[in-house]
Design an enzyme around this catalytic site. Structure first.
Site, PDB file in Angstrom:
ATOM      1  CB  CYS A  76      -0.959  -0.004   1.184  1.00  0.00           C
ATOM      2  SG  CYS A  76      -0.183  -0.398   2.772  1.00  0.00           S
ATOM      3  CG  HIS A  90      -0.567   4.316   4.199  1.00  0.00           C
ATOM      4  ND1 HIS A  90      -1.258   4.156   5.375  1.00  0.00           N
ATOM      5  CD2 HIS A  90      -0.187   3.060   3.812  1.00  0.00           C
ATOM      6  CE1 HIS A  90      -1.309   2.858   5.681  1.00  0.00           C
ATOM      7  NE2 HIS A  90      -0.655   2.185   4.758  1.00  0.00           N
TER       8      HIS A  90
END
Length: 343
Positions: A150, A242
């Site tokens: 990710c 993120h």
């Protein structure tokens, strides 16, 4: 596409599995025909087994589907999306590929395999040509393709337009959301009022996967990109999204305005894929953006936002880790497979 492709999900009840359900429930190209999970969940309806945790309702057309075991003989599909833990995926995914399934995996088990495509459609769609090599090497009727980690996805989407400047080295410090560890992954007393400066194996992934993604397929294998990467990864008390502080060194030493223009002009020409956002990279001009709470859902969670592009070159990148960085990435890969006639 006149007839939908039958799709299944392996590990359908977990956090990433639920994102797959969200993405596929009303997909224009795929029909969700199988939901597979552990023996504990098998035999229950999906609504009974899933303990749905997303902030959108469980799709009504999925709720009553019976969950089946993770077994090729029980799964009715042409392609399966794997949300399995890596150790489980390592043994299960090859069995599905051997039995003729296309496997679009979110797991890390086979990402760095020499004959396994590791793909971000905006970055390296030509790497899908390795599928035939994989099938010849392994004697499989099906195949495995993977999407990256990710945090790697968020960073590498922004590195692709910088390759034209002679990208030579990258340093990155991540601030990663707790959803990346799964629903039960980080105890609340560990993360509240805290930052955890360690995420197991995350730094290794960020330091290796981009070189494969940004490498060149020479017709038989990938010539890895010659880029030096250094990563420091941290878990922070953010639910989704993120954030990454990136320092990039390039041979041509572009100015911040050159880099900003490269981000603005980035056009991977995959607009015919249903999950592709209008802009893969969204440039924020505000001095305090991107921020996960404000920007993670840009492009339905599929855009990567960048900002604070400064001399150096230094900038901030942010993306939704369970959509752009996980389930959405696999679905976008599968759409590319359809476009190329590989399903």
């Amino acid at each position: 596409m006149t007839e939908k492709i039958r799709a299944g999900i392996l590990g359908a009840t977990g956090a990433v599995g639920q994102r797959f359900v969200q993405a596929l429930a009303d997909h224009p190209w795929f029909e969700l025909t199988s939901l597979a999970a552990s023996e504990r969940s098998a035999g229950k309806t999906y609504s009974q087994a899933s303990n749905w945790k997303l902030d959108v309702p469980l799709p009504e057309n999925v709720a009553d589907i019976e969950v089946v075991p993770v077994d090729p003989a029980k799964v009715d599909a042409d392609i399966v999306f794997s949300a399995l833990p890596s150790d489980h995926a390592k043994t299960v995914e090859p069995v599905f590929a051997k039995n003729g399934f296309a496997v679009a995996s979110n797991a890390s088990a086979y990402r760095m395999g020499e004959d396994v495509p590791l793909v971000i459609p905006e970055v390296n769609e030509d790497h899908l040509e390795m599928i035939e090599i994989q099938q010849d090497n392994r004697g499989w009727d099906g195949y495995i393709i993977t999407n990256p980690n990710c945090s790697t996805i968020v960073m590498t989407v922004t590195l692709k337009p910088l390759m034209k400047f002679g990208l030579s080295s990258v340093n990155v410090a991540t601030m990663q959301a707790i959803s990346g560890a799964g629903y039960n992954g980080v105890p609340s007393m560990a993360i509240l009022d805290n930052i955890i400066p360690y995420i197991g194996s995350e730094e290794d992934k960020m330091e290796t996967e981009p070189c494969k993604l940004l490498g060149e397929f020479n017709g038989s294998e990938i010539d890895f990109a010659d880029i030096s990467l250094s990563a420091s990864c941290h878990r922070v008390p953010v639910m989704d999204g993120h954030t990454e502080a990136i320092w990039a060194t390039m041979d041509e030493n572009p100015a911040p305005e050159d880099v900003k223009r490269a981000f603005f002009d980035f056009d991977p020409k995959i607009d015919d894929l249903p999950s592709k956002p209008d802009k893969s990279i969204v440039v924020r001009e505000e001095p305090d953006r991107p921020q996960p709470r404000l920007d993670r859902n840009m492009g339905n969670g599929m855009s990567v936002s960048v900002g604070r592009i400064r001399e150096g070159i230094r900038y901030i990148a942010m993306g939704h880790n369970t959509i752009r960085g996980a389930a959405g990435a696999s679905v976008l890969n599968a759409e590319l497979l359809c476009k190329k006639g590989k399903i």
